[in-house]
Design a protein around this motif. Structure first.
Motif, short mmCIF file in Angstrom:
data_model
loop_
_atom_site.label_atom_id
_atom_site.label_comp_id
_atom_site.label_asym_id
_atom_site.label_seq_id
_atom_site.Cartn_x
_atom_site.Cartn_y
_atom_site.Cartn_z
N ALA A 64 0.87 -1.18 0.00
CA ALA A 64 0.00 0.00 0.00
C ALA A 64 0.90 1.23 0.00
N SER A 65 0.30 2.38 -0.06
CA SER A 65 1.07 3.63 -0.14
C SER A 65 0.95 4.46 1.12
N ALA A 66 2.02 5.17 1.41
CA ALA A 66 2.00 6.18 2.47
C ALA A 66 1.66 7.52 1.81
N ARG A 67 0.85 8.32 2.48
CA ARG A 67 0.46 9.61 1.95
C ARG A 67 1.41 10.70 2.46
N LEU A 100 -4.26 4.80 6.55
CA LEU A 100 -2.85 4.67 6.19
C LEU A 100 -2.08 5.86 6.75
N PRO A 101 -0.78 5.70 6.96
CA PRO A 101 0.02 6.81 7.48
C PRO A 101 0.00 8.02 6.54
N VAL A 102 -0.07 9.20 7.15
CA VAL A 102 0.05 10.46 6.42
C VAL A 102 1.22 11.21 7.06
N TYR A 103 2.17 11.61 6.22
CA TYR A 103 3.36 12.30 6.69
C TYR A 103 3.41 13.72 6.15
N PHE A 104 3.72 14.65 7.01
CA PHE A 104 3.95 16.04 6.61
C PHE A 104 5.46 16.19 6.47
N VAL A 105 5.90 16.59 5.28
CA VAL A 105 7.33 16.75 5.01
C VAL A 105 7.60 18.22 4.72
N LEU A 106 8.54 18.77 5.45
CA LEU A 106 8.97 20.15 5.25
C LEU A 106 10.36 20.13 4.62
N VAL A 107 10.44 20.59 3.39
CA VAL A 107 11.72 20.72 2.70
C VAL A 107 12.23 22.13 2.98
N VAL A 108 13.40 22.21 3.59
CA VAL A 108 13.98 23.50 3.98
C VAL A 108 15.12 23.82 3.02
N LEU A 109 14.99 24.94 2.34
CA LEU A 109 16.03 25.43 1.44
C LEU A 109 16.99 26.30 2.24
N PHE A 132 12.49 17.36 6.55
CA PHE A 132 12.15 16.87 7.87
C PHE A 132 10.69 16.45 7.85
N TRP A 133 10.30 15.52 8.72
CA TRP A 133 8.96 14.95 8.62
C TRP A 133 8.35 14.70 9.99
N VAL A 134 7.02 14.56 9.96
CA VAL A 134 6.27 14.14 11.14
C VAL A 134 5.00 13.46 10.65
N ARG A 135 4.59 12.42 11.35
CA ARG A 135 3.32 11.75 11.01
C ARG A 135 2.18 12.58 11.56
N VAL A 136 1.15 12.81 10.74
CA VAL A 136 0.09 13.73 11.15
C VAL A 136 -1.30 13.12 11.25
N GLU A 164 5.55 1.02 8.89
CA GLU A 164 4.33 1.60 9.45
C GLU A 164 3.12 1.33 8.54
N VAL A 165 3.32 1.33 7.23
CA VAL A 165 2.24 1.00 6.30
C VAL A 165 1.87 -0.47 6.47
N GLU A 166 2.87 -1.36 6.52
CA GLU A 166 2.60 -2.79 6.71
C GLU A 166 1.86 -3.06 8.01
N ALA A 167 2.19 -2.31 9.05
CA ALA A 167 1.55 -2.48 10.36
C ALA A 167 0.05 -2.23 10.29
N CYS A 168 -0.39 -1.46 9.33
CA CYS A 168 -1.82 -1.18 9.17
C CYS A 168 -2.59 -2.44 8.77
N PHE A 169 -1.86 -3.44 8.26
CA PHE A 169 -2.49 -4.67 7.78
C PHE A 169 -2.15 -5.87 8.64
N THR A 170 -1.47 -5.64 9.73
CA THR A 170 -1.08 -6.71 10.64
C THR A 170 -2.10 -6.79 11.78
N PRO A 171 -2.72 -7.95 11.97
CA PRO A 171 -3.71 -8.08 13.07
C PRO A 171 -3.06 -7.82 14.42
#
Length: 173
Positions: A64-67, A100-109, A132-136, A164-171
């Motif tokens: 599956a995909s992470a957002r 599914l996991p959603v991650y906020f990614v901040l690209v710093v120039l 840099f990232w954080v799960r939201v 973390e994506v795989e864990a969404c499908f693990t009982p």
């Protein structure tokens, strides 16, 4: 007829078609694509008119995909302990619905001036940026998102996201 370049184009270059903000947005997505490529996974970008889930794209794993929501800025330095970004209510509502996991990614120039974002030299090409990232989707972010600078986006993080994506499908045991 000659169309004048955007006012922020370096040296008045007539070929520039993106605004400064638009160029930052493209750089941020491209930066994520480069990390995904290094990890050996795809990144699928959300069509601009279809980003109703408040994500700019997905990191595509076999199961599956992470957002991923991407923001790119030069208002912070790469160093330091954290950065804070304003969070919109409709983003939080959409993220909270995702199983599914959603991650906020901040690209710093490192620099605001577009010509300085990438340095080309005889030994290679260097991006003057870091992400840099954080799960939201499983936390309460309030109207601001705190992105810890010790959560740097790397290939190892993409492997963590896969788990973390795989864990969404693990009982649950």
């Amino acid at each position: 007829m000659t169309v004048p370049p955007p006012p922020d184009s370096p040296n008045g270059s007539a070929f520039v078609t993106l605004s400064h903000s638009g160029a930052k947005g493209r750089f941020g997505v491209s930066y994520i694509r480069s990390i995904a490529s290094q990890a050996g996974v795809g990144f699928t970008e959300t069509s601009p008119d279809e980003d109703v889930l408040a994500v700019d794209g997905t990191i595509d794993f076999a199961v599956a995909s992470a957002r991923v929501q991407v923001k790119c800025t030069s208002q912070f330095s790469i160093g330091g302990s954290s950065a804070t970004w304003k969070s919109e209510l409709h983003w939080r509502e959409q993220w909270g619905q995702s199983l599914l996991p959603v991650y906020f990614v901040l690209v710093v120039l490192d620099f605001d001036e577009r010509p300085r974002w990438i340095e080309h030299h005889p030994g290679g090409t260097d991006h003057k940026a870091a992400a840099f990232w954080v799960r939201v989707n499983n936390t309460s972010t309030g109207n601001k998102i705190r992105i810890p600078k010790d959560q740097r986006l790397t290939v190892d993080v993409v492997e963590q996201w896969h788990r973390e994506v795989e864990a969404c499908f693990t009982p649950a045991a």
